[in-house]
Design an enzyme around this catalytic site. Sequence first.
Site, short mmCIF file in Angstrom:
data_model
loop_
_atom_site.label_atom_id
_atom_site.label_comp_id
_atom_site.label_asym_id
_atom_site.label_seq_id
_atom_site.Cartn_x
_atom_site.Cartn_y
_atom_site.Cartn_z
N THR A 41 -16.58 37.20 -37.66
CA THR A 41 -15.84 35.94 -37.79
C THR A 41 -15.49 35.61 -39.23
OG1 THR A 41 -17.95 34.76 -37.88
CG2 THR A 41 -16.91 34.96 -35.71
N THR A 56 -12.50 32.92 -40.44
CA THR A 56 -11.93 32.11 -39.35
C THR A 56 -11.39 30.77 -39.86
OG1 THR A 56 -14.19 31.41 -38.84
CG2 THR A 56 -13.23 33.08 -37.42
N CYS A 104 -10.21 29.98 -42.91
CA CYS A 104 -8.97 30.23 -43.66
C CYS A 104 -7.82 30.47 -42.69
CB CYS A 104 -9.10 31.46 -44.55
SG CYS A 104 -10.53 31.49 -45.63
#
Length: 268
Positions: free
Chosen positions: A204, A207, A209
């Site tokens: 992840t 995520t 951004c």
Amino acid sequence: MKTALTIAGSDSSGGAGIQADIKTMTANGVYAMSAITALTAQNTTGVQGIFEVTPEFLGMQIDSVFTDIRPDAVKIGMVSSVGLIEMIADKLKHYEAQNVVVDPVMVATSGSRLISEDAISVLKARLLPMATLLTPNIPETEVLAGREVKTAKDMIEAAAFISENYHCAVLCKGGHQLNDANDLLYRDGSYRWFNGKRINNPNTHGTGCTLSSAIASGLAKGMTLDDAVENAKEYISGALAAMLDLGAGSGPMNHAFDIHSRFAEEEK
């Protein structure tokens, strides 16, 4: 073609920061530009080093973009020092920037603070009131609201406090074992839940951004805020569901999962 500017740090491993932002904006059909706040040496296992640009040089980058290819939306990510925050606020005010999405990167997934108390104060005073939308995670929501967030009701109350104090919309992101994949959009005294599907993917990295950049892309294209959030959540679900598995730690998503081009095909 609509345009978007990301003002954020660089991630040398390509999963977060401006690299994630540019990939996301491209995949969402807008022309991406960047103003880099810091160079980082990082990968899926952590951050090995940070080298900040000077406020003056950051200002020059923003000037270069606005005076030539004006962005239809601006996404702001990692900014950790007072001088950089003040420069961004000055420039956005000067150019009367529209559709400003601020991802207030303050607390790492590990829980460690990424920004000084002084910088948080300046962020609150100068940058947050200029935002169209803030996208804090649970620990960042706690910092901005000055209270613990343990339940869905806490999320609503904290988001209301932030929205009313900084006069902007707030997308409080579920996660950290609370309302995972479910996000709360609060603005103008009302709220809406955006329920996502929980995707069991440990990779992840980036995520936050990616979500903020996808929302900025939608706003740049003229979507309503609700539609931009819904579209961004659908995009990030697809990027996670592609199950890219790179690196030894929490790896990146596949930002290009929906790009089908003869140039993107793997050699047989």
